[in-house]
Design an enzyme around this catalytic site. Structure first.
Site, mmCIF file in Angstrom:
data_model
loop_
_atom_site.group_PDB
_atom_site.id
_atom_site.type_symbol
_atom_site.label_atom_id
_atom_site.label_comp_id
_atom_site.label_asym_id
_atom_site.label_seq_id
_atom_site.Cartn_x
_atom_site.Cartn_y
_atom_site.Cartn_z
ATOM 1 N N TYR A 31 -4.116 0.334 20.969
ATOM 2 C CA TYR A 31 -5.676 0.647 21.303
ATOM 3 C C TYR A 31 -5.998 1.852 21.344
ATOM 4 O O TYR A 31 -4.914 2.810 21.516
ATOM 5 C CB TYR A 31 -5.976 -0.533 22.475
ATOM 6 C CG TYR A 31 -5.543 0.139 23.844
ATOM 7 C CD1 TYR A 31 -4.068 0.106 24.257
ATOM 8 C CD2 TYR A 31 -6.207 0.995 24.668
ATOM 9 C CE1 TYR A 31 -3.402 0.668 25.412
ATOM 10 C CE2 TYR A 31 -5.677 1.440 26.016
ATOM 11 C CZ TYR A 31 -4.372 1.351 26.240
ATOM 12 O OH TYR A 31 -3.829 1.918 27.463
ATOM 13 N N LYS A 146 0.355 3.656 21.839
ATOM 14 C CA LYS A 146 -0.755 3.122 22.719
ATOM 15 C C LYS A 146 -0.712 1.634 22.571
ATOM 16 O O LYS A 146 -1.474 0.973 21.939
ATOM 17 C CB LYS A 146 -1.815 3.849 22.523
ATOM 18 C CG LYS A 146 -2.951 3.780 23.686
ATOM 19 C CD LYS A 146 -3.878 4.909 23.739
ATOM 20 C CE LYS A 146 -4.835 4.730 24.843
ATOM 21 N NZ LYS A 146 -4.411 4.903 26.055
ATOM 22 N N GLU A 179 5.008 10.561 33.372
ATOM 23 C CA GLU A 179 3.128 10.505 33.338
ATOM 24 C C GLU A 179 3.121 9.289 34.294
ATOM 25 O O GLU A 179 3.705 8.866 35.322
ATOM 26 C CB GLU A 179 2.862 9.996 31.841
ATOM 27 C CG GLU A 179 3.161 8.405 31.747
ATOM 28 C CD GLU A 179 2.607 8.202 30.141
ATOM 29 O OE1 GLU A 179 1.776 8.704 29.669
ATOM 30 O OE2 GLU A 179 3.168 7.269 29.535
ATOM 31 N N LEU A 203 2.778 8.740 26.710
ATOM 32 C CA LEU A 203 1.672 8.827 25.876
ATOM 33 C C LEU A 203 0.910 10.152 25.506
ATOM 34 O O LEU A 203 0.915 10.859 26.463
ATOM 35 C CB LEU A 203 0.467 7.919 26.369
ATOM 36 C CG LEU A 203 -0.465 7.848 25.500
ATOM 37 C CD1 LEU A 203 -0.228 6.729 24.404
ATOM 38 C CD2 LEU A 203 -1.835 7.579 25.941
HETATM 39 N N1 PDD Z 1 -5.159 5.436 29.469
HETATM 40 N N2 PDD Z 1 -0.786 7.810 29.644
HETATM 41 C C1 PDD Z 1 -0.961 6.565 29.737
HETATM 42 C C2 PDD Z 1 0.059 5.608 29.926
HETATM 43 C C3 PDD Z 1 -2.152 6.156 29.587
HETATM 44 O O1 PDD Z 1 -2.722 4.806 29.632
HETATM 45 C C4 PDD Z 1 -3.290 7.104 29.347
HETATM 46 C C5 PDD Z 1 -4.956 6.613 29.305
HETATM 47 C C6 PDD Z 1 -3.165 8.564 29.501
HETATM 48 C C7 PDD Z 1 -3.995 9.679 29.175
HETATM 49 O O2 PDD Z 1 -4.420 9.871 27.731
HETATM 50 P P1 PDD Z 1 -5.762 10.306 27.293
HETATM 51 O O3 PDD Z 1 -6.091 11.766 27.882
HETATM 52 O O4 PDD Z 1 -5.937 10.243 25.764
HETATM 53 O O5 PDD Z 1 -6.748 9.246 27.860
HETATM 54 C C8 PDD Z 1 -1.604 8.778 29.500
HETATM 55 C C9 PDD Z 1 -6.513 4.995 28.981
HETATM 56 C C10 PDD Z 1 -7.576 5.710 29.672
HETATM 57 C C11 PDD Z 1 -6.709 3.545 29.418
HETATM 58 O O6 PDD Z 1 -5.483 2.762 29.181
HETATM 59 O O7 PDD Z 1 -7.656 3.019 29.994
#
Ligand code: PDD
Length: 293
Positions: A31, A146, A179, A203
């Site tokens: 996703y 992801k 993270e 991620l």
């Molecule tokens: N999640 N690390 C993880 C495990 C994440 O699920 C996310 C974002 C990030 C940050 O990535 P980005 O800056 O590209 O949003 C880091 C999204 C927002 C979610 O699962 O809803």
């Protein structure tokens, strides 16, 4: 709320997938979450590139070219209300008889997209910062994908919620920070921003990249390197970043104040620069195609 499913736009109440969908059965899919500001998808090229990386990681062919994705995404934005939106894209290996191995011959993937209001943090939260807890990172070794299989992240995030906090900071091998359960984490020490390297254990955040670009462009000292657990515990400031939270200060960790317990100067600087960056980037983009003329 209008969603997109397998070639059609429809009200969310009408969207249906078969129970044998491999996303439902195995969590076999990937996703993306893309923020939309002023009805324009933020950093779309980078999100589509990461989507391609995730699809490659699970050996699933990308169902669309970037040009096709852009058209579909712009149409989804146009069909939903709100200047700022939060787009969710979800692709699974499709519906087939239950067998762990890939369906042979391959079946059509399931492609789903929806838009919701963008839940950026309210002013009170920006002013106070949020609490976080630490926990052992017990996920697999492909956290760069992801994946929709988010059970570890779900359980880890719930640990924070159970402790009255917003996020769980993940520590690998009792040694270094990777993270957050759903965000990237930065440590600030003596005016320097510390960021873990983008590898298979985290991620590659789109917001993370923006923050490092902003730091570089504004002479903010930063280091991309492994960040030790002790550096997290002894941080002057902790920041979390994600597409929905943008940049947020973590002011309590495991029940103790981070620094003086208030959002610090690095947060204030980066938050402002991030908002400026967003506005500048959005102004530079050409308006959405209207489909007229
Ligand atoms: N999640 N690390 C993880 C495990 C994440 O699920 C996310 C974002 C990030 C940050 O990535 P980005 O800056 O590209 O949003 C880091 C999204 C927002 C979610 O699962 O809803």
């Amino acid at each position: 709320m209008t969603v997109y499913l397998n070639g059609q736009f429809m009200p969310i109440e009408e969207a249906r997938i078969p129970v044998l969908d491999r996303g439902f059965i195995f969590g076999d899919g990937v996703y993306e979450v893309i923020p939309v500001y002023s009805r324009r998808a933020f950093r779309l090229a980078e999100h589509l590139q990461r989507l391609q990386h995730s699809l490659g990681g699970i050996r699933l062919q990308n169902p669309h070219s970037d040009v096709e994705w852009t058209k579909l995404i712009n149409e989804l934005i146009a069909r939903n209300t709100g200047e700022d939106q939060y787009l969710y894209l979800h692709i699974t290996r499709g519906a087939a008889r239950r067998d762990h191995a890939f369906p042979k011959p391959p079946v059509a993937p399931t492609v789903f997209m929806m838009s919701s209001p963008l839940p950026t943090p309210p002013a009170e939260l920006l002013a106070s910062g949020v609490g976080a807890v630490t926990a052992q990172d017990n996920r697999w070794l492909r956290c760069d994908i992801k994946s929709i299989a988010l059970l570890p992240n779900v359980l880890l995030r719930q640990m924070a919620v159970d402790a009255g906090c917003a996020e769980t900071i993940l520590i690998r091998d009792d040694a270094f920070m990777t993270e957050g359960a759903a965000s990237n984490i930065f440590v600030v020490k003596n005016g320097t921003l510390l960021a873990p390297p983008k590898d298979n254990l985290m991620l590659p955040g789109i917001t993370y990249d923006v923050v490092l670009e902003i730091a570089a462009a504004n002479g903010i000292p930063y280091q991309v390197r492994k960040v030790a657990k002790n550096e997290v515990i002894n941080a002057d400031e902790l920041l979390l970043t994600s597409s929905t939270k943008e940049v947020l200060a973590i002011t309590r960790l495991d029940g103790k104040p981070v620094g003086d317990g208030k959002p610090g100067p690095m947060f204030a600087k980066l938050y402002k620069l991030y908002q400026d960056f967003k506005r500048d980037v959005m102004r530079q983009q050409s308006p959405l195609p209207t489909g007229e003329g």
